[in-house]
Design a protein around this motif. Structure first.
Motif, mmCIF file in Angstrom:
data_model
loop_
_atom_site.group_PDB
_atom_site.id
_atom_site.type_symbol
_atom_site.label_atom_id
_atom_site.label_comp_id
_atom_site.label_asym_id
_atom_site.label_seq_id
_atom_site.Cartn_x
_atom_site.Cartn_y
_atom_site.Cartn_z
ATOM 1 N N ALA A 54 -12.332 8.115 -4.619
ATOM 2 C CA ALA A 54 -11.040 8.287 -5.292
ATOM 3 C C ALA A 54 -10.418 9.630 -4.934
ATOM 4 O O ALA A 54 -9.218 9.713 -4.658
ATOM 5 C CB ALA A 54 -11.213 8.168 -6.805
ATOM 6 N N GLN B 141 -9.163 9.505 -1.373
ATOM 7 C CA GLN B 141 -7.916 8.738 -1.308
ATOM 8 C C GLN B 141 -6.742 9.575 -1.821
ATOM 9 O O GLN B 141 -5.671 9.589 -1.216
ATOM 10 C CB GLN B 141 -8.038 7.462 -2.138
ATOM 11 C CG GLN B 141 -8.940 6.425 -1.521
ATOM 12 C CD GLN B 141 -9.126 5.229 -2.427
ATOM 13 O OE1 GLN B 141 -9.278 5.358 -3.643
ATOM 14 N NE2 GLN B 141 -9.120 4.048 -1.842
ATOM 15 N N ARG C 207 -17.991 6.460 -6.039
ATOM 16 C CA ARG C 207 -16.633 6.045 -6.414
ATOM 17 C C ARG C 207 -15.725 7.247 -6.621
ATOM 18 O O ARG C 207 -14.577 7.252 -6.215
ATOM 19 C CB ARG C 207 -16.662 5.226 -7.706
ATOM 20 C CG ARG C 207 -17.163 3.844 -7.558
ATOM 21 C CD ARG C 207 -17.166 3.195 -8.922
ATOM 22 N NE ARG C 207 -17.238 1.753 -8.785
ATOM 23 C CZ ARG C 207 -17.242 0.926 -9.797
ATOM 24 N NH1 ARG C 207 -17.166 1.384 -11.027
ATOM 25 N NH2 ARG C 207 -17.293 -0.368 -9.606
ATOM 26 N N GLU C 208 -16.280 8.254 -7.286
ATOM 27 C CA GLU C 208 -15.495 9.454 -7.577
ATOM 28 C C GLU C 208 -15.080 10.163 -6.289
ATOM 29 O O GLU C 208 -13.941 10.608 -6.152
ATOM 30 C CB GLU C 208 -16.284 10.408 -8.481
ATOM 31 C CG GLU C 208 -16.487 9.901 -9.893
ATOM 32 C CD GLU C 208 -17.612 8.864 -10.031
ATOM 33 O OE1 GLU C 208 -18.387 8.662 -9.055
ATOM 34 O OE2 GLU C 208 -17.707 8.248 -11.104
ATOM 35 N N GLU D 140 -1.417 3.590 -1.311
ATOM 36 C CA GLU D 140 -2.600 3.076 -2.001
ATOM 37 C C GLU D 140 -2.892 1.642 -1.573
ATOM 38 O O GLU D 140 -4.039 1.267 -1.314
ATOM 39 C CB GLU D 140 -2.383 3.156 -3.520
ATOM 40 C CG GLU D 140 -3.589 2.759 -4.329
ATOM 41 C CD GLU D 140 -3.338 2.832 -5.824
ATOM 42 O OE1 GLU D 140 -4.327 2.731 -6.562
ATOM 43 O OE2 GLU D 140 -2.175 2.975 -6.260
ATOM 44 N N CYS E 210 -7.424 10.302 -9.958
ATOM 45 C CA CYS E 210 -8.855 10.111 -10.209
ATOM 46 C C CYS E 210 -9.108 9.580 -11.622
ATOM 47 O O CYS E 210 -9.967 8.711 -11.828
ATOM 48 C CB CYS E 210 -9.612 11.413 -9.972
ATOM 49 S SG CYS E 210 -9.681 11.883 -8.221
ATOM 50 N N TRP F 7 -12.133 1.406 -13.269
ATOM 51 C CA TRP F 7 -13.551 1.054 -13.141
ATOM 52 C C TRP F 7 -14.158 0.721 -14.499
ATOM 53 O O TRP F 7 -15.046 -0.130 -14.590
ATOM 54 C CB TRP F 7 -14.342 2.180 -12.500
ATOM 55 C CG TRP F 7 -13.888 2.543 -11.132
ATOM 56 C CD1 TRP F 7 -13.360 1.715 -10.181
ATOM 57 C CD2 TRP F 7 -13.888 3.842 -10.546
ATOM 58 N NE1 TRP F 7 -13.050 2.421 -9.050
ATOM 59 C CE2 TRP F 7 -13.353 3.736 -9.243
ATOM 60 C CE3 TRP F 7 -14.281 5.101 -10.993
ATOM 61 C CZ2 TRP F 7 -13.227 4.820 -8.390
ATOM 62 C CZ3 TRP F 7 -14.156 6.169 -10.135
ATOM 63 C CH2 TRP F 7 -13.636 6.034 -8.858
ATOM 64 N N GLN G 29 -8.296 5.890 -11.634
ATOM 65 C CA GLN G 29 -9.371 5.113 -11.021
ATOM 66 C C GLN G 29 -10.544 4.941 -11.984
ATOM 67 O O GLN G 29 -11.108 3.851 -12.097
ATOM 68 C CB GLN G 29 -9.844 5.779 -9.720
ATOM 69 C CG GLN G 29 -8.830 5.752 -8.603
ATOM 70 C CD GLN G 29 -8.443 4.348 -8.189
ATOM 71 O OE1 GLN G 29 -9.280 3.468 -8.070
ATOM 72 N NE2 GLN G 29 -7.158 4.126 -7.987
ATOM 73 N N LYS G 30 -10.897 6.004 -12.700
ATOM 74 C CA LYS G 30 -12.003 5.914 -13.657
ATOM 75 C C LYS G 30 -11.711 4.878 -14.745
ATOM 76 O O LYS G 30 -12.596 4.125 -15.155
ATOM 77 C CB LYS G 30 -12.269 7.276 -14.294
ATOM 78 C CG LYS G 30 -12.953 8.249 -13.361
ATOM 79 C CD LYS G 30 -13.135 9.597 -14.027
ATOM 80 C CE LYS G 30 -13.703 10.613 -13.044
ATOM 81 N NZ LYS G 30 -13.791 11.953 -13.610
#
Length: 149
Positions: A37, A40, A33-34, A129, A63, A70, A66-67
């Motif tokens: 991100a 992206q 995932r990291e 995005e 980032c 999640w 995004q964390k």
């Protein structure tokens, strides 16, 4: 006899080659995932031609956003309409609460982006995005269809 042996040897070589090529295709690593991100964020930086200072701030902020998304966990399931009215009401309220948490995070990070991006740049970030998310969704649907066959 020699020709049969050559054909058999050739067939075995081709089979070995095809199996090893197929195995290499399936062994490709999925991004974490990291990593996704960060990829992206770097794509957005490139598309918007940000300078180095802005790019570093953007990547770090994106980032972190995004964390936090999640950390909220998966979306509550839809379609509890087969249960009682109370269960359905509870499911709807859970979806509302989750959506509100996402909205709160989007607002928080809008404020963060506003510190180093113009309003037009922020709008462009959201547009890029959204396009990326659509592409990822469509790719996952194609994979799902391919795997179900």
């Amino acid at each position: 006899m020699k020709s049969v042996f050559k054909i058999l040897l050739f067939a075995m070589a081709m089979t070995t080659f095809c199996v090893s090529a197929y195995a290499q295709k399936d062994n490709r690593q999925r991004m974490t995932r990291e990593q996704l991100a960060e990829t992206q964020a770097k794509y957005i930086v490139q598309e918007m031609a940000m300078n180095d200072t802005t790019a570093k701030k953007f990547v770090a902020t994106f980032c972190q956003f995004q964390k936090e998304i999640w950390a909220l966990g998966p979306r509550p399931k839809r379609g509890v309409s087969s249960g009682t009215d109370a269960e359905t009401e509870q499911a709807i309220k859970e979806r509302f609460a989750h959506s509100q948490k996402i909205l709160n995070l989007r607002h928080k990070y809008y404020e963060e982006y506003s510190k180093f991006l113009s309003q037009q740049q922020i709008a462009r970030v959201y547009e890029l995005e959204r396009k990326m998310m659509d592409r990822l969704y469509h790719r996952s649907q194609k994979e799902r269809l391919k795997n179900n066959k």
